[in-house]
Design an enzyme around this catalytic site. Structure first.
Site, PDB file in Angstrom:
ATOM      1  N   ASP A   9      44.992  39.818  32.737  1.00 41.96           N
ATOM      2  CA  ASP A   9      44.178  38.626  32.949  1.00 41.96           C
ATOM      3  C   ASP A   9      43.761  38.037  31.614  1.00 41.96           C
ATOM      4  O   ASP A   9      43.624  38.730  30.615  1.00 41.96           O
ATOM      5  CB  ASP A   9      42.928  38.983  33.768  1.00 41.96           C
ATOM      6  CG  ASP A   9      42.156  37.724  34.168  1.00 41.96           C
ATOM      7  OD1 ASP A   9      42.794  36.685  34.367  1.00 41.96           O
ATOM      8  OD2 ASP A   9      40.926  37.804  34.270  1.00 41.96           O
TER       9      ASP A   9
ATOM     10  N   CYS B 232      30.187  44.431  43.540  1.00 46.89           N
ATOM     11  CA  CYS B 232      30.546  44.008  44.891  1.00 46.89           C
ATOM     12  C   CYS B 232      29.314  43.978  45.789  1.00 46.89           C
ATOM     13  O   CYS B 232      28.478  44.877  45.759  1.00 46.89           O
ATOM     14  CB  CYS B 232      31.589  44.949  45.460  1.00 46.89           C
ATOM     15  SG  CYS B 232      32.147  44.448  47.097  1.00 46.89           S
TER      16      CYS B 232
ATOM     17  N   GLU C 205      48.775  35.871  35.996  1.00 46.78           N
ATOM     18  CA  GLU C 205      48.488  34.734  36.858  1.00 46.78           C
ATOM     19  C   GLU C 205      49.377  33.568  36.453  1.00 46.78           C
ATOM     20  O   GLU C 205      49.672  33.381  35.283  1.00 46.78           O
ATOM     21  CB  GLU C 205      47.008  34.373  36.773  1.00 46.78           C
ATOM     22  CG  GLU C 205      46.551  34.152  35.367  1.00 46.78           C
ATOM     23  CD  GLU C 205      45.052  33.956  35.262  1.00 46.78           C
ATOM     24  OE1 GLU C 205      44.385  34.002  36.290  1.00 46.78           O
ATOM     25  OE2 GLU C 205      44.583  33.751  34.144  1.00 46.78           O
TER      26      GLU C 205
ATOM     27  N   ASP D  37      36.422  41.119  34.097  1.00 49.03           N
ATOM     28  CA  ASP D  37      37.806  40.801  33.740  1.00 49.03           C
ATOM     29  C   ASP D  37      38.765  41.883  34.205  1.00 49.03           C
ATOM     30  O   ASP D  37      39.880  41.604  34.647  1.00 49.03           O
ATOM     31  CB  ASP D  37      37.929  40.614  32.223  1.00 49.03           C
ATOM     32  CG  ASP D  37      37.170  39.380  31.751  1.00 49.03           C
ATOM     33  OD1 ASP D  37      37.093  38.415  32.537  1.00 49.03           O
ATOM     34  OD2 ASP D  37      36.662  39.397  30.629  1.00 49.03           O
TER      35      ASP D  37
HETATM   36 ZN   LIG Z   1      33.824  45.858  47.341  1.00 52.53          ZN
END
Ligand SMILES: [Zn+2]
Length: 397
Positions: free
Chosen positions: A181, A351, A265, A361
Site C-alpha cells: 500500500d 475495528c 492497488e 497502512d
Molecule cells: Zn474486525
C-alpha cells in the site's frame, strides 16, 4: 528481455547546438501534426502516420531547418504521436511547449548506431548527423542495442539505450505473496509490516525550492534573470527526480526478490481522487509541515513504482497483480467489516466490531493482499464475498 541503460552524454558545443535544433524540429513536428489531426477530426475526417510521414518528406523541401534533423527521429516523433493519440484520444494529447517539454528524440534504427568503449571511463556512440558523441561509461551495456533516445534533463544531456540483454524471464520463485500500500506516513507499506521511505528533499533543498519559486513569481517575464532562476529550478528538480527513481528501483527490486506475488492497488482508482492534500477517505498528513511536497512526489512516484515492479518482477521470478482499491483503508483485515469509524486516526486502525487493532497502512495492505489472492484464486475468499456466492434460497432462509 528489453531493458534501459542511461548514460551521461558529453556533447561538444557544436553537437549541443545541433541537439537543441533537433529537439526543436521534433517538437515542431509533434505540434504541427497534432494540430492537423485535430483539424481533421473536427470535420469528421482522419489522418494518420503514413499520410503525415509523406507530408513531412514534402515539407523538408520548403523548410531546410527540418532537414537538419535526422529523418528517422522526425518519423519516430510522428509514430509516438500516433500511439499517444490512439491511447489517450486526439484531443487529450498535449502540446509540447518549449519551456515545459525538454528536448527529447529517438533514433529507432540500431543499424544507424554504433557504440564502443574508448577507455575505462568513457564510451562513445555514433549518431546520425551528430557524429561520434562521448558518454560516461558508468555501467556495462550488457546486450545488443535496439534503439537510443537522447534527452535533456535539467542542464545535462543523457542517452538511454534500449538493450536486449538476452536474459529470459525467470520462472516463478515460489516465495510468499505480499500486499503493498501507498502509506500515509511512509511511502511504501507491506502487509507483512515492512515500511520503506526516503526523504526526497533535504531541509535545505526545501527552503531553496521555496525561495526559487518566490523569486520566479517576482521576476519579469522573458527576463534573463527569470531564465536563470528557471534553470536553477530545473537542476534542483532533476536531482529530486533522480533520487526518486533510485528509491523506486531499489524498493521494486527488494519486493520482487523477496516475494512471488505482489498485489498493489490499481492506479486509476486512486488517481482520480488523490491529490497532495489527500482524499476525504484518507487525508494527507504533514500537509502543513511540508506543504505536501514529499507527498506530491510520492503521488507521482506510485505510477513509477508500478512500472518498476513490473519490470523487476520479470528478472526476479515474481508476479504483479493490480486490484481496485475501494474501502481498503476502512475494511478490517481480520473480520472484513467496513466502517469509517474504525479508522481511529491517520495511523491507527481499531475495528469497531472485533478486537483487531493495528497500523492503518498495514491493515490496508492486508486488505489489498486478500483482494489479490481472491483474484488470482490463491487464497480463501473474503467473508463478504463468499456470502454473496451462496445461492439465493439459502440467503433468504
Ligand atoms: Zn474486525
Amino acid at each position: 528481455m528489453l531493458t534501459g541503460r542511461r548514460y551521461l552524454l558529453a556533447f561538444t558545443p557544436e553537437q549541443e547546438t545541433l541537439a537543441e535544433l533537433i529537439g526543436d524540429a521534433c517538437r515542431a513536428v509533434w505540434n504541427t501534426a497534432l494540430e492537423q489531426r485535430r483539424a481533421y477530426r473536427q470535420r469528421g475526417a482522419f489522418t494518420g502516420y503514413v499520410e503525415q510521414a509523406r507530408q513531412l518528406a514534402e515539407a523538408k523541401k520548403d523548410f531546410p531547418w527540418l532537414a537538419e534533423a535526422p529523418s528517422h527521429t522526425l518519423q519516430q516523433t510522428l509514430r509516438d504521436l500516433e500511439k499517444a493519440c490512439k491511447t489517450h484520444g486526439t484531443f487529450k494529447v498535449r502540446w509540447r511547449s518549449k519551456r515545459k517539454s525538454p528536448p527529447s528524440f529517438r533514433f529507432p534504427d540500431p543499424r544507424h548506431l554504433a557504440v564502443e568503449r574508448v577507455s575505462h571511463r568513457w564510451g562513445r556512440v555514433r549518431l546520425p548527423k551528430l557524429g561520434w558523441v562521448r558518454f560516461r561509461w558508468t555501467r556495462p551495456l550488457g546486450g545488443r542495442v535496439r534503439n537510443a533516445t537522447v534527452r535533456k534533463d535539467g542542464r545535462r544531456w543523457y542517452i538511454a539505450f534500449c538493450v536486449e540483454d538476452g536474459l529470459v524471464e525467470l520462472a516463478p520463485n515460489g516465495k510468499a505473496p505480499v500486499g503493498v500500500d501507498r502509506g500515509v506516513k511512509v511511502a511504501v507499506v507491506t502487509s507483512g509490516g515492512w515500511m520503506c521511505d526516503r526523504e526526497f528533499f533535504t531541509p535545505g533543498e526545501t527552503i531553496r525550492l521555496k525561495r526559487l519559486q518566490q523569486q520566479l513569481a517576482r521576476q519579469r517575464k522573458e527576463s534573463t534573470r527569470r531564465a536563470a532562476t528557471r534553470a536553477k529550478l530545473a537542476r534542483l528538480n532533476a536531482r529530486i527526480r533522480n533520487r526518486r527513481a533510485d528509491f523506486l528501483a531499489w524498493t521494486a527490486n527488494r519486493l520482487t526478490r523477496d516475494h512471488g506475488l505482489i498485489v498493489v492497488e490499481d492506479l486509476k482508482v486512486k488517481n482520480m481522487t488523490a491529490s497532495a492534500k489527500g482524499t476525504m477517505e484518507r487525508p494527507g498528513s504533514r500537509v502543513r509541515q511540508k506543504a505536501g511536497l514529499n507527498r506530491a512526489i510520492l503521488a507521482k512516484g506510485w505510477g513509477g513504482l508500478l512500472t518498476a515492479l513490473e519490470h523487476k518482477a520479470r528478472y526476479n521470478g515474481s508476479r504483479v497483480v493490480r486490484v481496485p482499491a475501494a474501502y481498503t483503508s476502512q475494511r478490517c483485515s481480520a473480520c472484513g467489516q467496513v466502517d469509517a469509524k474504525s479508522r481511529e486516526s491517520q495511523a491507527v486502525f481499531a475495528c469497531t466490531s472485533c478486537t483487531y487493532a493495528g497500523n492503518a497502512d498495514v491493515n490496508a495492505a492486508k486488505n489489498i493482499l486478500a483482494a489479490g489472492l481472491a483474484v488470482t484464486g490463491r487464497g480463501d475468499l473474503a467473508i463478504g464475498r463468499s456470502a454473496k456466492r451462496q445461492p439465493p434460497e439459502t440467503r433468504a432462509a
